[in-house]
Motif scaffolding. Structure first.
Motif, PDB file in Angstrom:
ATOM      1  N   UNK A 100       6.263 -16.945  47.633  1.00 45.25           N
ATOM      2  CA  UNK A 100       5.997 -18.245  46.804  1.00 45.25           C
ATOM      3  C   UNK A 100       7.281 -18.403  45.893  1.00 45.25           C
ATOM      4  N   UNK A 101       8.016 -17.338  45.327  1.00 40.42           N
ATOM      5  CA  UNK A 101       9.087 -17.423  44.611  1.00 40.42           C
ATOM      6  C   UNK A 101      10.111 -17.142  45.105  1.00 40.42           C
ATOM      7  N   UNK A 102      10.439 -17.156  46.596  1.00 40.33           N
ATOM      8  CA  UNK A 102      11.652 -17.165  47.070  1.00 40.33           C
ATOM      9  C   UNK A 102      12.225 -16.024  47.451  1.00 40.33           C
ATOM     10  N   UNK A 103      11.780 -14.960  47.162  1.00 40.11           N
ATOM     11  CA  UNK A 103      12.416 -13.382  47.524  1.00 40.11           C
ATOM     12  C   UNK A 103      11.855 -12.654  48.531  1.00 40.11           C
ATOM     13  N   UNK A 104      10.756 -13.342  49.406  1.00 41.61           N
ATOM     14  CA  UNK A 104      10.399 -12.579  50.487  1.00 41.61           C
ATOM     15  C   UNK A 104      11.419 -11.997  51.417  1.00 41.61           C
ATOM     16  N   UNK A 105      12.114 -13.042  51.912  1.00 41.49           N
ATOM     17  CA  UNK A 105      13.227 -12.524  53.171  1.00 41.49           C
ATOM     18  C   UNK A 105      14.042 -11.589  52.699  1.00 41.49           C
ATOM     19  N   UNK A 106      14.756 -11.697  51.331  1.00 42.10           N
ATOM     20  CA  UNK A 106      15.453 -10.728  50.747  1.00 42.10           C
ATOM     21  C   UNK A 106      14.729  -9.263  50.765  1.00 42.10           C
ATOM     22  N   UNK A 107      13.532  -9.348  50.171  1.00 36.56           N
ATOM     23  CA  UNK A 107      12.722  -8.233  50.241  1.00 36.56           C
ATOM     24  C   UNK A 107      12.520  -7.660  51.407  1.00 36.56           C
ATOM     25  N   UNK A 108      12.164  -8.336  52.504  1.00 39.93           N
ATOM     26  CA  UNK A 108      11.896  -7.282  53.810  1.00 39.93           C
ATOM     27  C   UNK A 108      13.276  -6.977  54.403  1.00 39.93           C
ATOM     28  N   UNK A 109      14.214  -7.914  53.972  1.00 40.03           N
ATOM     29  CA  UNK A 109      15.649  -7.133  54.631  1.00 40.03           C
ATOM     30  C   UNK A 109      16.162  -6.231  54.071  1.00 40.03           C
TER      31      UNK A 109
END
Length: 290
Positions: free
Chosen positions: A32-41
């Motif tokens: 929701x806050x826009x950091x999921x892709x960066x977190x998973x990567x």
């Protein structure tokens, strides 16, 4: 701390608060806050061979693993977990039926959110076995209370499984701890600042992330709906462990006085509404909730 790191830390604070309660994953907050892709990567880069970059200097190692992001996020999550754990310990000790009612409502909606990401075929083919497994695990007493090294190994294994589940869309690490019967002991360790137990749990989580992140990322890319079909059943079966009305540990139907019954039902609805709000925010972001 830079403005960017401060923003990541704030997101981590909310993620930690969400992750303390079984139901909605902290990963949902990340999405929701826009950091999921960066977190998973970033997590996918963590592996034993990657530590060889230390030969090129700390700066290269730090930048490759995006450690500014991870440190800021981890600090925020730790603060959120501590704050929420204190509240949950108090509520579970003074109003356990209300606490479990709220978590039960959260979990019902979270399970539905995961089910909507799968297809009916997979829900039947793999959701039913997942439901059976969830009911078997939830109906048990969890891991036995042991001491010494056996207890530490239980915490380590629980941390490994919790971190593995955390990567799966819609599943929180606290959900796994509930299934294993480790949720209350971990909350107590946080409340009592038992650094030894928490260090063992954190080590297990680190191992779980390094071992499973790439495999689960691949499965969620190639077999996403099948995985989510099984997870839906597992989550539905685990609702038995969160059932708020119990007598001497056994599941019972609500027979308490009307005032308490109304209160627990109201709190369960409040938990469902909270989960619906997060899922709606995830849809508004244009991606499935994770």
């Amino acid at each position: 701390m830079s403005a960017g790191a401060a923003g990541v830390c704030l997101r981590g604070l909310v993620m930690g608060m969400a992750e303390a309660a079984p139901g909605v994953s902290g990963g949902t907050i990340a999405l929701v806050t826009g950091i999921y892709d960066e977190l998973v990567g970033t997590i996918a880069k963590l592996s034993p061979p990657s530590f060889g970059l230390l030969r090129n200097g700390l700066k290269a190692f730090w930048q490759h693993h995006n450690l500014t992001f991870l440190v800021a996020l981890g600090a925020g999550m730790a603060a959120g977990l501590l704050a929420m754990a204190e509240l949950l310990v108090w509520v579970l000790a003074t109003r356990p039926a209300l606490a479990w009612s709220f978590l039960f409502g959260l979990m019902i909606v979270a399970t539905g959110g995961v089910a909507l990401q799968s297809r009916p075929l997979w829900l039947l083919a793999l959701g039913v076995p997942g439901l059976a497994l969830g009911l078997v695990i939830a109906s048990g007493s969890g891991l036995p209370e042991v001491g010494g090294s056996a207890r530490l190994w239980a915490l380590f294994g629980g941390g490994t499984l919790a971190a593995t589940a955390w990567i799966v869309p819609g599943v929180s690490g606290a959900f796994v701890l509930v299934l294993l019967g480790l949720y209350a002991p971990v909350l107590a360790a946080v409340h009592e600042r038992n650094l030894g137990d928490l260090a063992v749990l954190a080590a297990g989580m680190a191992v779980g992330l390094m071992l499973s992140s790439r495999l689960l990322a691949r499965l969620l890319t190639t077999r996403r709906q099948a995985v989510l079909g099984f997870v839906t059943g597992l989550m539905a079966g685990s609702l038995l462990r969160l059932w708020p009305w119990r007598s001497e540990g056994a599941v019972v139907f609500p027979t308490a006085e009307a005032q308490l019954l109304i209160a627990t039902l109201g709190v369960a609805i409040l938990g469902a509404v909270a989960a619906l709000a997060l899922l709606a925010a995830g849809r508004k972001a244009g991606r499935p909730c994770a």
